[in-house]
Each structure stands twice: as structure tokens, then as C-alpha cells.
Design an enzyme around this catalytic site. Structure first.
Site, PDB file in Angstrom:
ATOM      1  N   GLU A 168       0.795  -1.235   0.000  1.00 34.96           N
ATOM      2  CA  GLU A 168       0.000   0.000   0.000  1.00 34.96           C
ATOM      3  C   GLU A 168       0.819   1.271   0.000  1.00 34.96           C
ATOM      4  O   GLU A 168       0.364   2.311   0.469  1.00 34.96           O
ATOM      5  CB  GLU A 168      -1.022  -0.009   1.149  1.00 34.96           C
ATOM      6  CG  GLU A 168      -2.054  -1.103   0.959  1.00 34.96           C
ATOM      7  CD  GLU A 168      -3.142  -1.133   2.011  1.00 34.96           C
ATOM      8  OE1 GLU A 168      -3.015  -0.413   3.018  1.00 34.96           O
ATOM      9  OE2 GLU A 168      -4.116  -1.876   1.819  1.00 34.96           O
ATOM     10  N   GLU A 246      -5.615  -8.065  -1.229  1.00 35.13           N
ATOM     11  CA  GLU A 246      -5.983  -7.926   0.187  1.00 35.13           C
ATOM     12  C   GLU A 246      -7.398  -7.380   0.232  1.00 35.13           C
ATOM     13  O   GLU A 246      -7.699  -6.375  -0.411  1.00 35.13           O
ATOM     14  CB  GLU A 246      -5.028  -6.991   0.943  1.00 35.13           C
ATOM     15  CG  GLU A 246      -5.322  -6.997   2.443  1.00 35.13           C
ATOM     16  CD  GLU A 246      -4.590  -5.925   3.234  1.00 35.13           C
ATOM     17  OE1 GLU A 246      -3.360  -5.799   3.097  1.00 35.13           O
ATOM     18  OE2 GLU A 246      -5.274  -5.211   3.998  1.00 35.13           O
TER      19      GLU A 246
HETATM   20  C1  147 Z   1      -4.672  -2.426   5.232  1.00 34.03           C
HETATM   21  C2  147 Z   1      -3.303  -3.028   5.530  1.00 34.03           C
HETATM   22  O1  147 Z   1      -2.654  -3.436   4.361  1.00 34.03           O
HETATM   23  C3  147 Z   1      -3.345  -4.171   6.521  1.00 34.03           C
HETATM   24  O2  147 Z   1      -2.041  -4.407   6.989  1.00 34.03           O
HETATM   25  C4  147 Z   1      -4.282  -3.876   7.639  1.00 34.03           C
HETATM   26  O3  147 Z   1      -3.818  -2.742   8.331  1.00 34.03           O
HETATM   27  C5  147 Z   1      -5.643  -3.617   7.086  1.00 34.03           C
HETATM   28  C6  147 Z   1      -6.667  -3.349   8.170  1.00 34.03           C
HETATM   29  O4  147 Z   1      -7.924  -3.091   7.633  1.00 34.03           O
HETATM   30  O5  147 Z   1      -5.627  -2.489   6.233  1.00 34.03           O
HETATM   31  O6  147 Z   1      -4.453  -1.077   5.059  1.00 34.03           O
HETATM   32  C7  147 Z   1      -5.442  -0.223   4.706  1.00 34.03           C
HETATM   33  C8  147 Z   1      -5.678   0.850   5.527  1.00 34.03           C
HETATM   34  C9  147 Z   1      -6.604   1.811   5.164  1.00 34.03           C
HETATM   35  C10 147 Z   1      -7.291   1.681   3.981  1.00 34.03           C
HETATM   36  C11 147 Z   1      -7.053   0.592   3.161  1.00 34.03           C
HETATM   37  C12 147 Z   1      -6.133  -0.362   3.536  1.00 34.03           C
HETATM   38  N1  147 Z   1      -8.227   2.647   3.625  1.00 34.03           N
HETATM   39  O7  147 Z   1      -8.449   3.591   4.407  1.00 34.03           O
HETATM   40  O8  147 Z   1      -8.828   2.557   2.547  1.00 34.03           O
END
Ligand code: 147
Length: 657
Positions: A168, A246
């Protein structure tokens, strides 16, 4: 088309391969890490630990996952903790850290065909020459990543099937090309790159990944996160495999299971995505850490052996028991699509066998954590499937159902029903709202659950840990590292835990934290006392140490954690008490009779009863009355301000005084 069967009118759907098949099915997976999401699993007693692993990985048993994706530990916080890097520094290399190696081997034991995938969140500082850009020297980063893949093969005999870039965060085309050529040069031609593992607005730049033919050839699939089942048309139409690499991250009650059922089907139906990976694999971290229970099932009570088989497990089984990686979806309008009165269906085939998965989850019963879900309706309906092509001779299909009720009645997941009989190449099913159906030529034993799962109990007190029972580099049970790497060291007949990270990592959470930290116990603890032995080595030692009670807000909030912190300053007589990890709120400053010496073990004790906080450092002790702003409950924690070695041994935790 509409068929009339008696008085019922049913929409009709073709199930055919007459005009070819759709995209290759790449499998359903679970993600361990990003970060520390399997921390407590490894501490489970038998037989529960094996039961859980069976429920995740054993073929045609529970989730029967087809992909296991793991974090390549980067020493920094990556959501529910930090995972240790295989190279804290370029000279500090080990393939015996953490629990992902163990987990991958356990998965392979249960399903030798399970595909392994890996991705980094944080990176150790040296990878980016101690700056914040991991791509500063792409060959260094490729060396770091390929070393992990080599370690997997040479030390653990694990073949890594898929590798990513940086979770990300921005991707880098030069790095993708460098990684591809470095994999090829090192004999990992079959390790495929899935990238860029980003989400949301960033899709707009994705087409750049296809424009350059060399880059496109370096990639196996485009992996996106939390796509909400949709992808832009230019991505859907260009032929590159698309993965939701994911997804999910939703509380694993029945709405969570509904979310998972809907996205498993609709990621293909709406977005042409052929693989979906759940964050996370199993919610095996303290419940007070971020994203409680956002896994396919839950195992957060290792001391009691208690775990729960949540319904996302059985929703997964609806597909994985009946279709293998390498099968193909049937095309839209030829076996996959939306149902007339709401819901969706997908068909999967290997040319001979056929599986149809239908879901009718209503909007409010299938909301995922993100993105927001536009309104839609689902009604009870009949559906007629009309079989042709390779499927015209099928006479019956096995039928398995899950019905969610949301009215107090409990869900009956993954239940085997009487066979569905096909007459004149037609099958009509009455479909309820909020249900999942699998029709298949393949037979599964259906739902078989372990019996006598122990009841949940609280973290047991009194608790003591001398770190003697571990091998070098192991992460101690229950001690949940939040930043840095907390590993057992064996030296001169002693066995203790050391925080081993010496420099700021390239952080995944916003920015690198000022403190290393590990937590243990129960976030509800109020009156508790501990003693622990601490030592700061004169070589590479940390500047300032803390031990804390009633400490909370970890995860990516680590640097704003609160609690009752005792701080010790090597070489000086100064110590202080603060109400936060940042020492913004200092409650007391004291002096020791003699300086806190390096290379020597000291004993720290902390005790809180009501609003009286007592501390001891060797023979010195004081008590303070807690004031405004003092935390009322939380974990036991310890760590250091700044990086550098700190050694810890003989932890004792008692309730009250
Ligand atoms: C994802 C991460 O890749 C994971 O490690 C874990 O933290 C997961 C928890 O929901 O989320 O990271 C994101 C965090 C925020 C968003 C998307 C993915 N978002 O706000 O859209």
C-alpha cells in the site's frame, strides 16, 4: 429469458462452455501479517493448535485455503505488531525468526499444493541507506527480498510462488524490473510478481503498469486492495490477471461472513478478479489491538486453548472444497453473473467437473469495512440454470447451503442437502435471501467441526517467564512486539529476550516511532504488579528504557500510547514516571542513590493499586499518588526510547499488590 415452472416464474441462466471459458481461477487466500496477526496462534496448546491449522488449510476440511500470503517482517509496526526482519542489519541475518516460516510449513503439511505469497510492510533502515525511501538503491532492495526467498528455499524448503513490492505504498518500476531479473538470476524464474498492492485513488495510475511491455511481462498479476468488487474498465479489459490481493478486514460475525460471500463471487462478476485474499487469515492477536476479529476465524486465547470457528471459514469452503487453482470461471452470461432479483453466481470448471456458487446477501447483511457499499435490493427468487456444452449430460449436482438469519436464529453454515436433480438439462432452485449455495459435481464431507473446544478464560495470573525454554531468535509466547524485534538470546548460560533493532526502520505506519515496545497480558488489567530484570549493553545499547502498567493504544498508534511508565536512564541517577510513551506528561522525576550501570542486570518493579503507583529499582523504591491523566487500565509493556539493544529477563506479573 424466463422459464415457467408450475406457477413460479424463474429467471434462467445459461451454464455453458460452448463459447470458451472465462479467466483462470487463481485461488482464495488468507494473509498472515501486516502485521503480527498470527502472533498468538503459535502459542496454542495441542490438540487445539492442530485443529485450527486443519480448519485453515486441510483440503476439503474447513476453509481449505489455496493461497497463504505472509508478511516479510520488517521490524516495524505493521498494524497489530511488528514482525522481525530476516536482516535487522545487512550483517544480522537469520531465518529462524518469527512464526511465518512455521506457519507456511504447517500449511504445506496440510495442503502440499497451497501457493505461498509474500509481501513487505516495513523495511529495516539499512535497505534504504537509513533514509525513508526503500527504492533508493533498487538492487539493495532486490537483494533483501531475494535473500528472504532464498532463505525460504534453503533453510525451510519452501517455494515462494508469488512476491510483492511494498504494501500500500508507492511502487517503483525500476524496482519491479530489478526484482524480476534478480529472481531470474538466482533461480527463481517461477516466483511470480504480483503488484502493486495498493488501493483507492491510485488505480488511476495502474494503466502505466501495462504500457511498457517489459514491465507488463515482469508482472504476473495486478493486485489491488479493497476494490469493492469493481475495477475500472481499462483494467478489466486488458487481459492481465487481476487479483484482490488484500480484502475483507471485517469483523467476523455473520455480516462479516456475508461480506466475504459477496466479494468472493462479485470480485469476479463485477471486477474480473480471479483471486481474493482475506486480511487476515486468523485473528490471533490481543483483542484490544486494532481490527479485533477481522480474520476468517478467531484464536486469541492461547492460554486456555479457546478459539471460535467463525462463519467466514464456511463461506470459504463453499468455493474451495469444489474448485482448484487452475480451473476456469465460466464467462459472464455463460455461467457467471448477477441474479435477476439480486445476488450473484459464478461457475468454475476444469472442463469436466462443474461448480456453481450462488450468493444472495442483502446490502445490510454484507457490508465490509471498506469501501462504502452502494444500495441494492435482493428478494427471494427462483433461478433456473440451463446446462449445455460440456455440462449438458450432468444429471445431478451435490448441494450445500449456508443460511444467515439475522433474527436470533443461528446460522446453519455449509450444510449438505439432498442432491439437486437436473431434468432436461435444467435445474430450478428457490433461493432465499442471505444465503450461499454450492452446486457441484464434486463431493465434500460438508461441515465437520472439532468438538469440545475449551471455554475462554482470562490471561492467567500469576504469570512468570524466564525465557529459558526457547531457541535462539525465537519470539517469546504472548509477548506481542509492537515496534522493534524482540528475540531470545542465549549467551553465557543465560537466556533472555533482547530488543535487537539498532536503527529506525522504513516505517509502514505514517512515520517511524521514537520507541521500541512490546506488550503482554490483558488490556483490561487495572491493579497489577510486575517485576522484571533489565540490562543495557554498553555496546549498541538503547538510551532510555521503560517498563509500564495500564498501557494501551498500540498498533499504528504506538507512539501515542498511554500508561504508567517508569523510565530509566543508563549511566545516570535520573529516573522518571510518565503517563505516556512520549513522556509528554511527566508525573514524577526521581534520583537513584547510584547511577544505573551499563552491562549489569537491574531489577525493576512496578505496582499499581487504585490510584497509588509504586516503583522499585533494585533497592530504591517510592510511591506516588496518581493524578489527572493517568491511565486506568491496560497491558504490561516494556521497551526503549530510541533504538538499540535492551535485555529483559525474569518477568513476573501478579494481580494487585
Ligand atoms: C490495510 C493493511 O494493508 C493491513 O495491513 C491492515 O492494516 C488492514 C486493516 O484493515 O488495512 O491497510 C489499509 C488501511 C486503510 C485503507 C485501506 C487499507 N483505507 O483507508 O482505505
Amino acid at each position: 429469458t424466463v422459464c415457467t415452472i408450475g406457477v413460479l416464474t424463474a429467471d434462467a441462466y445459461k451454464i455453458t462452455d460452448e463459447f470458451g471459458v472465462g479467466r483462470r481461477f487463481d485461488g482464495i487466500g488468507g494473509l498472515s501479517g501486516g502485521g503480527a496477526t498470527s502472533k498468538l496462534l503459535v502459542s496454542y496448546p495441542e490438540p487445539q493448535r492442530s485443529q485450527i491449522l486443519d480448519l485453515l488449510f486441510k483440503q476439503q476440511h474447513g476453509a481449505a485455503l489455496q493461497i497463504l500470503k505472509v508478511e516479510i517482517g520488517g521490524d516495524g509496526q505493521s498494524t497489530d505488531g511488528s514482525e522481525s526482519s530476516h536482516m535487522h542489519e545487512s550483517w544480522d541475518e537469520s531465518y529462524h525468526r518469527g512464526y511465518e516460516w512455521w506457519l507456511m510449513k504447517e500449511a504445506k503439511k496440510r495442503n502440499p499444493d497451497i501457493l505461498l505469497s509474500a509481501l513487505s510492510w516495513a523495511f529495516p533502515g539499512w535497505v534504504g541507506d537509513y533514509g525513508s525511501d526503500p527504492y533508493k538503491n533498487v538492487s539493495k532492495l532486490a537483494y533483501y527480498t531475494v535473500s528472504w526467498i532464498k532463505g525460504a528455499k534453503e533453510v525451510h524448503n519452501l517455494t515462494i510462488d508469488f512476491i510483492g513490492i511494498w504494501n500500500e505504498r508507492m511502487w517503483n518500476n525500476d524496482y519491479i524490473l530489478e526484482l524480476r531479473s534478480s529472481l531470474d538470476r538466482n533461480g527463481f524464474r517461477n516466483t511470480k510478481i504480483v503488484a502493486p498492492d495498493t488501493f483507492g485513488m491510485e488505480y488511476s495510475g495502474f494503466e502505466k503498469l501495462f504500457e511498457n511491455a517489459t514491465l507488463r511481462n515482469a508482472l504476473y498479476a495486478i493486485g489491488v486492495h479493497y476494490p469493492g468488487t469493481e475495477l475500472p474498465r481499462n483494467m478489466r479489459s486488458n487481459g492481465v490477471p487481476l487479483w484482490s490481493s488484500e480484502d475483507y478486514s471485517t469483523f467476523n460475525d455473520d455480516v462479516g461472513a456475508g461480506c466475504w460471500a459477496r466479494i468472493l463471487n462479485q470480485n469476479y462478476v463485477n471486477g474480473n478478479m480471479t483471486s481474493t485474499i482475506s486480511w487476515n487469515l486468523i485473528a490471533s492477536y490481543y483483542s484490544a489491538l486494532p481490527y479485533e476479529r477481522d480474520g476468517l476465524m478467531t484464536a486469541m486465547h492461547p492460554w486456555s486453548g479457546h478459539y471460535t470457528i467463525d462463519n467466514p471459514i464456511w463461506v470459504t469452503a463453499h468455493t474451495t472444497h469444489f474448485a482448484s487453482v487452475g480451473w476456469n470461471y465460466l464467462k459472464h452470461g455463460k455461467g457467471s453473473g448477477k441474479l435477476g432479483a439480486g445476488g450473484s453466481f459464478v461457475s468454475l470448471t476444469n472442463g469436466k467437473d462443474l461448480t456453481i456458487v450462488i450468493e444472495t446477501l442483502s446490502h445490510n447483511h454484507s457490508i465490509c469495512i471498506r469501501p462504502s457499499l452502494p444500495a441494492y435490493n435482493v428478494a427471494e427468487q427462483s433461478a433456473t440454470f440451463v446446462f449445455s456444452g460440456s455440462f449438458s449430460a450432468i444429471k445431478k449436482l451435490q448441494l450445500y447451503t449456508t443460511r444467515f438469519f439475522f433474527d436470533g436464529r443461528s446460522t446453519v453454515p455449509f450444510e449438505k442437502q439432498a442432491d439437486a436433480i437436473i431434468t432436461d438439462s435444467k435445474l430450478t432452485l428457490r433461493l432465499a435471501v442471505d444465503a450461499v449455495y454450492t452446486l457441484s459435481t464434486i463431493v465434500s464431507p460438508g461441515r465437520v467441526e472439532p468438538k469440545d473446544i475449551p471455554a475462554a478464560s482470562d490471561f492467567p495470573l500469576p504469570y512468570s517467564e524466564n525465557f529459558d525454554s526457547y531457541a535462539a531468535d525465537e519470539e517469546p509466547h504472548y509477548l506481542a512486539q509492537q515496534n522493534g524485534a524482540w528475540e531470545v538470546v542465549k549467551s553465557e548460560g543465560e537466556s533472555f529476550v533482547r530488543q535487537k533493532v539498532l536503527n529506525h526502520e522504513i516505517a509502514w505506519c505514517g512515520q517511524s516511532f521514537a520507541s521500541t515496545a512490546a506488550v503482554i497480558g490483558d488490556a483490561k488489567w487495572r491493579d497489577v504488579s510486575i517485576s522484571i530484570r533489565v540490562r543495557v549493553p554498553s555496546s549498541k545499547g538503547a538510551n532510555t528504557l521503560f517498563a509500564a502498567l495500564r498501557s494501551s493504544s498500540y498498533g499504528c498508534g504506538e507512539d501515542t500510547s498511554t500508561g504508567l511508565f517508569l523510565w530509566l536512564n543508563p549511566n545516570t541517577t535520573t529516573y522518571w514516571i510518565s503517563y505516556d510513551i512520549a513522556s509528554l506528561h511527566i508525573a514524577y522525576i526521581g534520583l537513584l542513590p547510584t547511577p544505573f550501570q551499563l552491562d549489569q542486570w537491574h531489577t525493576a518493579s512496578l505496582s499499581v493499586v487504585g490510584s497509588t503507583f509504586s516503583i522499585g529499582i533494585d533497592s530504591h523504591s517510592i510511591s506516588v499518588a496518581l493524578g489527572k491523566g493517568a491511565a486506568s487500565h491496560g497491558f504490561v509493556a516494556f521497551g526503549s526510547q530510541g533504538y538499540g539493544y535492551s535485555d529483559w529477563d525474569d518477568l513476573r506479573v501478579e494481580s494487585g499488590v
